[in-house]
Write a protein that holds these residues in place. Structure first.
Motif, mmCIF file in Angstrom:
data_model
loop_
_atom_site.group_PDB
_atom_site.id
_atom_site.type_symbol
_atom_site.label_atom_id
_atom_site.label_comp_id
_atom_site.label_asym_id
_atom_site.label_seq_id
_atom_site.Cartn_x
_atom_site.Cartn_y
_atom_site.Cartn_z
ATOM 1 N N ASN A 85 25.690 -12.568 -18.043
ATOM 2 C CA ASN A 85 25.448 -12.049 -16.705
ATOM 3 C C ASN A 85 25.911 -10.909 -16.436
ATOM 4 N N SER A 86 27.208 -10.521 -16.668
ATOM 5 C CA SER A 86 27.816 -9.202 -16.655
ATOM 6 C C SER A 86 27.660 -8.244 -17.756
ATOM 7 N N SER A 87 26.202 -8.017 -17.929
ATOM 8 C CA SER A 87 25.790 -7.313 -19.094
ATOM 9 C C SER A 87 26.204 -6.029 -19.197
ATOM 10 N N LEU A 88 26.582 -5.523 -20.370
ATOM 11 C CA LEU A 88 26.783 -4.132 -20.662
ATOM 12 C C LEU A 88 25.982 -3.284 -20.322
ATOM 13 N N LEU A 89 24.553 -3.365 -20.316
ATOM 14 C CA LEU A 89 23.604 -2.488 -20.176
ATOM 15 C C LEU A 89 23.788 -2.374 -18.576
ATOM 16 N N LEU A 90 24.141 -3.244 -17.685
ATOM 17 C CA LEU A 90 24.702 -2.670 -16.259
ATOM 18 C C LEU A 90 25.470 -1.231 -16.103
ATOM 19 N N VAL A 91 26.197 -1.172 -16.955
ATOM 20 C CA VAL A 91 27.327 0.009 -17.182
ATOM 21 C C VAL A 91 26.166 1.551 -17.510
ATOM 22 N N MET A 92 25.230 1.182 -18.018
ATOM 23 C CA MET A 92 24.378 2.314 -18.495
ATOM 24 C C MET A 92 23.230 2.627 -17.412
ATOM 25 N N GLN A 93 22.993 1.969 -16.479
ATOM 26 C CA GLN A 93 22.070 2.146 -15.352
ATOM 27 C C GLN A 93 22.327 2.582 -14.162
ATOM 28 N N PRO A 94 22.111 3.879 -14.002
ATOM 29 C CA PRO A 94 22.367 4.560 -12.505
ATOM 30 C C PRO A 94 21.528 3.979 -11.375
ATOM 31 N N PHE A 95 22.278 3.863 -10.168
ATOM 32 C CA PHE A 95 21.409 3.323 -9.046
ATOM 33 C C PHE A 95 21.595 1.996 -9.140
ATOM 34 N N THR A 96 22.439 1.494 -9.922
ATOM 35 C CA THR A 96 22.532 -0.176 -9.719
ATOM 36 C C THR A 96 23.117 -0.680 -8.689
ATOM 37 N N GLU A 97 22.873 -1.685 -8.256
ATOM 38 C CA GLU A 97 23.413 -2.257 -7.185
ATOM 39 C C GLU A 97 24.940 -2.976 -7.173
ATOM 40 N N TYR A 98 25.406 -2.780 -8.236
ATOM 41 C CA TYR A 98 26.747 -3.035 -8.608
ATOM 42 C C TYR A 98 27.755 -2.054 -8.565
ATOM 43 N N ASP A 99 28.874 -2.246 -7.856
ATOM 44 C CA ASP A 99 30.009 -1.214 -7.713
ATOM 45 C C ASP A 99 30.596 -1.155 -8.662
ATOM 46 N N PHE A 100 31.671 -0.345 -8.446
ATOM 47 C CA PHE A 100 32.846 -0.109 -9.387
ATOM 48 C C PHE A 100 33.578 -1.314 -9.696
ATOM 49 N N GLU A 101 33.823 -2.288 -8.809
ATOM 50 C CA GLU A 101 34.699 -3.200 -9.078
ATOM 51 C C GLU A 101 33.953 -4.307 -10.013
ATOM 52 N N THR A 102 32.449 -4.217 -10.213
ATOM 53 C CA THR A 102 32.170 -4.974 -11.168
ATOM 54 C C THR A 102 31.839 -4.271 -12.695
ATOM 55 N N LEU A 103 31.424 -2.974 -12.469
ATOM 56 C CA LEU A 103 31.117 -2.399 -13.638
ATOM 57 C C LEU A 103 32.209 -1.895 -14.597
ATOM 58 N N LEU A 104 33.307 -1.201 -13.769
ATOM 59 C CA LEU A 104 34.609 -0.942 -14.402
ATOM 60 C C LEU A 104 35.160 -2.010 -15.478
ATOM 61 N N PRO A 105 35.364 -3.102 -14.995
ATOM 62 C CA PRO A 105 36.207 -4.285 -16.106
ATOM 63 C C PRO A 105 35.008 -4.392 -17.252
ATOM 64 N N ILE A 106 33.957 -4.611 -16.806
ATOM 65 C CA ILE A 106 32.834 -4.618 -18.005
ATOM 66 C C ILE A 106 33.141 -3.601 -19.113
ATOM 67 N N PHE A 107 33.279 -2.361 -18.515
ATOM 68 C CA PHE A 107 33.407 -1.075 -19.480
ATOM 69 C C PHE A 107 34.694 -1.185 -20.074
ATOM 70 N N LEU A 108 35.729 -1.472 -19.449
ATOM 71 C CA LEU A 108 37.178 -1.624 -20.043
ATOM 72 C C LEU A 108 37.208 -2.752 -20.992
ATOM 73 N N ILE A 109 36.826 -3.857 -20.664
ATOM 74 C CA ILE A 109 37.119 -4.814 -21.620
ATOM 75 C C ILE A 109 36.391 -4.741 -22.752
ATOM 76 N N VAL A 110 34.903 -4.352 -22.841
ATOM 77 C CA VAL A 110 34.154 -3.976 -23.999
ATOM 78 C C VAL A 110 34.570 -2.800 -24.822
ATOM 79 N N THR A 111 35.202 -1.732 -24.127
ATOM 80 C CA THR A 111 35.842 -0.573 -24.689
ATOM 81 C C THR A 111 37.255 -0.935 -25.664
ATOM 82 N N ALA A 112 37.885 -1.476 -24.901
ATOM 83 C CA ALA A 112 39.365 -2.125 -25.541
ATOM 84 C C ALA A 112 39.014 -2.874 -26.781
ATOM 85 N N GLY A 113 37.919 -3.950 -26.485
ATOM 86 C CA GLY A 113 37.810 -4.901 -27.651
ATOM 87 C C GLY A 113 37.323 -4.104 -28.905
#
Length: 258
Positions: free
Chosen positions: A211-239
């Motif tokens: 549900n918290s798909s990594l693809l959301l981090v690649m889509q501009p104009f998404t309805e999700y804000d930083f508080e949703t996208l940043l954790p996805i990006f940071l967790i996947v990147t760190a992993g």
């Protein structure tokens, strides 16, 4: 010097060259399909910044699925096959003898990331340029610009749509470079193609299919804000970074004992 040889090996192989061209041309195909549909059916031309490949407003996600969902398979063919071939031919021992074990592994890792990062960046920038030309003057915006007044990222993106596209282009290229590096690290550890391809695709599929798909981090104009996208990006990147580091460290230690 290693980067030059790395690139030469890719373009000296017909299959890898074709896959590289596929990655470059799929974002071009996206806007071509949109323009053909627009000519055939009519309608309002989309505003350029909202018609880019990553914005996903042009071809019902079809081309995006073909490229982004199966991205690890493309990157493995382009950058992961080199180390696999070296292992199968025994050429990796000659390379390690010439440049050292540490340098052999680290250079493969670095070149894998850099090549795919620039490949994806160029492909998406070409798409952005073509959309800007072919949809010049377009006014149709397929989203409600003022729909989420509390969403900082959404509002910033709509206030500066081309800058938003550039930002998401480089985020996408960075993640593409990372998954390419994961595949290369696995290829350096094992010569079994089935394991390398299956594990790399699994490591991409899991974060992109939730549900918290990594693809959301690649889509501009998404309805999700930083508080949703940043954790996805940071967790996947760190992993990915931890996995790459562990694989390389372990392989360097093991190969030193061989």
């Amino acid at each position: 010097m290693f980067m030059k040889d790395f690139v030469a090996r890719i373009y000296g192989n017909k299959i890898r060259c074709c896959v590289t061209l596929t990655v470059l041309l799929l974002p071009v195909l996206d806007i071509v399909i949109y323009c053909c549909n627009l000519i055939r059916s009519g309608g309002s031309t989309i505003a350029p910044a909202y018609g880019t490949f990553l914005a996903s407003n042009t071809t019902d996600h079809l081309v995006q699925i073909i490229l982004l969902w199966f991205l690890p398979l493309y990157t493995l063919v382009i950058t992961g096959e080199g180390p696999l071939e070296d292992r199968h031919r025994g050429y990796h021992r000659a390379l390690m003898g010439r440049m050292g074990r540490n340098a052999y592994y680290t250079e493969n890792i670095k070149c894998s990331f850099v090549f795919v990062f620039f490949l994806v960046s160029i492909a998406l920038l070409i798409n952005l340029g073509l959309v800007s030309i072919l949809c010049h003057g377009g006014k149709y915006i397929p989203i409600e610009v003022d729909d989420s007044p509390e969403n900082l990222l959404y509002n910033l993106s709509n206030a500066h749509p081309f800058l938003a596209n550039l930002g998401f282009i480089f985020v996408t290229a960075f993640l593409a470079g990372l998954i390419s590096t994961v595949g290369t690290a696995l290829a350096l550890v094992t010569a079994d193609r089935k394991i390398v391809y299956a594990v790399t695709f699994f490591l991409w599929f899991v974060p992109t299919s939730t549900n918290s798909s990594l693809l959301l981090v690649m889509q501009p104009f998404t309805e999700y804000d930083f508080e949703t996208l940043l954790p996805i990006f940071l967790i996947v990147t760190a992993g990915y970074l931890i996995l790459i580091r562990v694989l390389c460290f372990w392989k360097i230690r093991v190969s030193a004992l061989e």
